[in-house]
Design an enzyme around this catalytic site. Structure first.
Site, PDB file in Angstrom:
ATOM      1  N   CYS A  81       0.839  -1.242   0.067  1.00 29.95           N
ATOM      2  CA  CYS A  81       0.064  -0.172   0.096  1.00 29.95           C
ATOM      3  C   CYS A  81       0.765   1.323  -0.076  1.00 29.95           C
ATOM      4  CB  CYS A  81      -0.962   0.013   1.240  1.00 29.95           C
ATOM      5  SG  CYS A  81      -2.234  -1.310   1.151  1.00 29.95           S
ATOM      6  N   MET A 119      -7.190   2.380   6.050  1.00 34.59           N
ATOM      7  CA  MET A 119      -6.038   2.082   7.190  1.00 34.59           C
ATOM      8  C   MET A 119      -6.801   1.163   7.914  1.00 34.59           C
ATOM      9  SD  MET A 119      -2.897   2.177   7.975  1.00 34.59           S
ATOM     10  CE  MET A 119      -1.783   2.163   9.476  1.00 34.59           C
ATOM     11  N   HIS A 358      -3.711   0.665 -13.449  1.00 37.51           N
ATOM     12  CA  HIS A 358      -3.573  -0.708 -12.885  1.00 37.51           C
ATOM     13  C   HIS A 358      -3.960  -1.712 -13.893  1.00 37.51           C
ATOM     14  CE1 HIS A 358      -4.108  -4.165 -10.396  1.00 37.51           C
ATOM     15  NE2 HIS A 358      -5.487  -4.042 -10.325  1.00 37.51           N
TER      16      HIS A 358
END
Length: 574
Positions: A81, A119, A358
């Site tokens: 991440c 998170m 992506h």
């Protein structure tokens, strides 16, 4: 930061889905050898021991043992991440100028309780102890250790030609119907299984790199190239009496993408692989995998025009219009058209799209490359014939199309469809600028699916069905089933098929992932991906009746995920 776990906790999963990219999406277990439940959520393949330890003024004291332990945790759970260099990717930057200003108590609270932005709550989820939370808070206040680069010499040390081209057969030496052969990733065993689409039996299991990300077929359909997250590539010759690895190489420390040349006259001439670390791609000989040319991807971002030291290579496709590879550079948002006619004087056309690029695939004409800039919530459309950006299309939250799905919408004409990680929508984009100019490069239809957490959407030219998985949805009933729409009556909604129930595997998370058609387009295969210590399966569904046709069970099917039909992958049929 992220982790992997044998059972995904709903709160962790709900938080993670809001901001994941292809690599993120959930927490993983403290034992990196056990199965990760988020399809893309493997640990970084970078060896923590390769990163030089450092100490930083202004950061809390840490012993060597503490620093090394924290480094191990970071590379296994957080680098996907936040990036190897902590410059930020899907997650926020964690460089010392930021973390030292926040302070130890703030960082401990952030790690403990997470945030709505994605998170995870490491302490309250039970994944970290209080001691580990404090350890990681201290660690990210130090300068990040930097792994070594990976040079041409490094690649050549790993390069091996097991069967030279001159010793390979000149015709197919087995009776397999290669058009209906499937290459199946056995994620946690570091293998692939070749499965016969006719008999549904495993033909052979071959050792590969860790957690193979994709299988790609050469233009001829003879070779299967697979790449693991540890950047190991296997070149498998399907013409051998038994399909066999004939060449292999390691091209870096962490990777996701491999492809071969497909332009007329250049079939099987070259292969290309892109790496996450170091940030670069390499062009190789298409028969032997000998590395020929390495190109770095470090550079300026398309939006803020600032230098990024770790722009990772995501999807790569082979152009059918020019002798070019189309390379997505994730963090900078640049799509590179890499012309392979003259490697010594390499010509690269840079197309500015959006962060963070992506995956994606071709429209039905195979002229337009449709690719997700997932955290920008956009689909970039590249005209591979004119070698330019055709459009940027706003879509839902965190598009994750796989290769997407092409079909003719009964109202809007030819479309390409994507589903999303971050919301429950499926959206169709018009792809016919000549026949339907008012529809082209616009979202012409939005459907409501089962929920967020979708990884793949699929149809076939011979099918009237549109299949959508939801493997990363926190709701067990949703993640263990699939939705199927009738393309001729899209407004009628979807039918839910209980794929995991059909597999009858007993205990475990049993996430259903990645619909893949057979050659004829009358069967759809689904992976029922269970924990590594439990049974997994592949479920085959009759596309016309939507009824169970076959459950493939075998003790060798360890955590099956991606499945790639040879013909469909070779010819970009989706």
């Amino acid at each position: 930061m992220r982790a992997k776990t044998m059972m995904i906790k709903p709160l962790v999963m709900a938080v993670a889905i809001t901001s994941m990219s292809v690599m993120t999406a959930q927490a993983a277990s403290k034992d990196p050898d056990k199965s990760e439940l988020a399809y893309k959520g493997a640990p970084s393949a970078v060896d923590p021991d390769s990163a030089k330890s450092v100490r930083t003024p202004g950061a809390p004291d840490m012993s060597v043992q503490e620093f090394e332990r924290a480094k191990q945790i970071y590379f296994e759970r957080c680098a996907g991440c936040h990036g190897v260099l902590r410059k930020g990717a899907t997650g926020k930057p964690l460089t010392p100028d930021i973390t030292q200003e926040r302070g130890l108590d703030y960082l401990k609270a952030f790690i403990s309780y997470g945030s709505p932005a994605g998170m995870p709550n490491w302490l309250t989820s039970g994944e970290f102890t209080e001691e580990e939370v404090e350890l990681m808070a201290k660690y990210i206040m130090h300068e990040p250790p930097v792994p070594p680069e990976f040079s041409m010499a490094d690649m050549k040390e790993t390069w091996e030609v097991i069967v030279p081209p001159e010793d390979r057969p000149t015709k197919q030496m087995n009776d397999l119907n290669l058009k209906n052969l499937f290459s199946v990733t056995l994620r946690d065993s570091g293998q692939i299984a070749l499965i016969d689409g006719e008999s549904k039996e495993i033909v052979k299991v071959l050792d590969t790199g860790y957690a193979v990300h994709i299988s790609r077929m050469s233009a001829s359909g003879r070779y299967v190239l697979v790449i693991g997250r540890d950047a190991k590539i296997n070149m498998i010759d399907l013409w051998m009496k038994e399909p066999t690895t004939v060449a292999k190489i390691k091209v870096g420390m962490e990777a996701r993408s491999v492809e071969t040349s497909k332009y007329k006259g250049w079939e099987d001439k070259y292969a290309i692989a892109g790496t996450y670390w170091p940030p670069q791609f390499v062009i190789m000989d298409g028969q032997t995998l000998e590395p020929k040319k390495i190109v770095a991807t470090r550079g300026m971002t398309v939006d803020t025009q600032e230098y990024h030291p770790e722009p990772r290579v995501a999807a790569i496709v082979a152009s059918h219009e020019h002798p070019e590879f189309i390379v997505n550079v994730k963090e900078t948002g640049i799509i590179k058209l890499v012309n392979y006619e003259d490697l010594e004087n390499l010509q690269v056309t840079n197309i500015e799209a959006a962060r963070y690029l992506h995956d994606g695939g071709w429209d039905a004409s195979m002229r337009y490359f449709m690719t997700a800039a997932n955290n920008s919530n956009k689909i970039a459309v590249v005209d591979s014939k004119e070698q330019e950006l055709e459009a940027m299309v706003d879509v839902g939250k965190i598009p994750h199309p796989g290769r997407g799905a092409n079909f003719v919408d009964p109202e809007h004409g030819p479309v390409w469809a994507t589903s999303h990680l971050g919301d429950n929508t499926i959206q169709m984009i018009g792809t016919d600028p000549e026949g339907h100019p008012d529809k082209a490069w616009k979202v012409v239809r939005t459907l409501e699916g089962q929920g967020g957490g979708s990884l793949f959407i699929k149809t076939h030219p011979e099918s009237d069905n549109l299949w959508v998985d939801t493997a990363l949805n926190p709701n067990e009933d949703v993640s263990q089933s699939v939705a199927v729409f009738d393309i001729n009556d899209l407004d009628a909604g979807y039918e839910v098929l209980p794929i995991a129930d059909w597999a009858d595997l007993g205990e475990g998370p049993k996430r259903v992932v990645q619909p893949e058609y057979n050659y004829a387009g009358d069967e759809v295969w689904f992976s029922v991906w269970n924990s590594q210590d439990k049974n997994s399966a592949i479920v085959v569904v009759d596309d016309e009746t939507r009824e169970l046709k076959k459950v493939i069970k075998d003790e060798r099917l360890v955590t099956p995920t991606g499945k790639f039909n040879v013909y469909n992958t070779q010819h970009d049929v989706y």
